[in-house]
Design an enzyme around this catalytic site. Sequence first.
Site, PDB file in Angstrom:
ATOM      1  N   CYS A  71      18.324 -33.631 -79.130  1.00 18.91           N
ATOM      2  CA  CYS A  71      17.469 -32.484 -79.293  1.00 18.91           C
ATOM      3  C   CYS A  71      16.466 -32.949 -80.389  1.00 18.91           C
ATOM      4  CB  CYS A  71      18.100 -31.273 -79.716  1.00 18.91           C
ATOM      5  SG  CYS A  71      16.650 -29.886 -79.947  1.00 18.91           S
ATOM      6  N   HIS A 163      14.922 -34.700 -67.901  1.00 19.79           N
ATOM      7  CA  HIS A 163      13.981 -33.865 -67.771  1.00 19.79           C
ATOM      8  C   HIS A 163      13.168 -33.706 -66.347  1.00 19.79           C
ATOM      9  CE1 HIS A 163      13.962 -32.550 -71.970  1.00 19.79           C
ATOM     10  NE2 HIS A 163      14.533 -34.063 -72.095  1.00 19.79           N
ATOM     11  N   GLU A 212      15.148 -24.724 -71.109  1.00 24.40           N
ATOM     12  CA  GLU A 212      16.070 -25.922 -71.333  1.00 24.40           C
ATOM     13  C   GLU A 212      17.690 -25.749 -70.605  1.00 24.40           C
ATOM     14  OE1 GLU A 212      16.480 -27.450 -75.270  1.00 24.40           O
ATOM     15  OE2 GLU A 212      14.900 -26.161 -76.039  1.00 24.40           O
ATOM     16  N   CYS A 221      10.641 -27.901 -77.173  1.00 26.38           N
ATOM     17  CA  CYS A 221      11.677 -28.691 -76.990  1.00 26.38           C
ATOM     18  C   CYS A 221      11.008 -30.206 -77.145  1.00 26.38           C
ATOM     19  CB  CYS A 221      12.047 -28.672 -75.392  1.00 26.38           C
ATOM     20  SG  CYS A 221      13.247 -29.909 -74.928  1.00 26.38           S
ATOM     21  N   GLY A 224      11.681 -32.473 -74.421  1.00 26.79           N
ATOM     22  CA  GLY A 224      10.617 -32.299 -73.422  1.00 26.79           C
ATOM     23  C   GLY A 224       9.227 -32.591 -73.439  1.00 26.79           C
TER      24      GLY A 224
END
Length: 277
Positions: A71, A163, A212, A221, A224
């Site tokens: 993350c 993703h 998410e 994110c 992301g």
Amino acid sequence: MQFTKWHGLGNDFVIVNGMEEQIADYQQQAIAVCDRNFGIGADGLVMLLPSDIADFKMRIFNSDGSEADMCGNATRCVARYLYENKLTAKTVITLDTLAGIITPELIFKNGTLATVKVDMGLPRLKRGEIPISGNPEEQVISMPLAIDGETYHITCVSMGNPHCLIFVNDITKVDLALIGPKIETHTLFPKKTNVEFLQIIDRKTIRMRVWERGAGITKACGTGASAALVAAVLNGCTDRQATVKLDGGDLYLEWAANNHIYKSGPAVEVFRGNYLL
């Protein structure tokens, strides 16, 4: 259990020093801690632990108890936490994650922390690396995917976690709470996927909203946003440097000549305290 609450653009985390605090079941503790009515409230629980291959190990558990590979927003928060709590004197820190070694750097201007820059590593584009079902050597760029009678053109990227990115003309018309979980759990994705909708503002600006994996709608994110820049470049929409505008604020992204993605943005401590187990 002593904890501290942090956020990166509203993507919020409970950080626990696992070298001092003992937790028997990380998954169940994450569910309890992250509950916004009966717990502290967060998108995830972050455990800091010793590592044999990096300065520290970082384990991230989503609000549903599932473990995240990586993350980006949590990484920035952890870097600042480690430095400001004198657990390290380094301004370039190596973190051992399920996605590999991640290296955040604290950037100072005139003695004040200006931003945290994270080397997010190499984007992975092959189906087998993401993972996504089908020929493991193929890439997925603007591939049609039918959901509930509507066709979405998806581009898939892994930043250590999967993703699925979708370009739209008007992001305000996307019912993220409805479509997000349907794509997240689609059979195309054997390990589920994060879902991002992107609206191109100009060659250097992307508007993004995210569903998410394991957490639902979040304010931001980092992985992301990194994947968003890669998808935008692959589809000829932006340059290799761009600002990604999220619900919680802006991140600056660069897809550098060494093929690494670099992400810069804020990390903020909200409060600290004792959680009564």
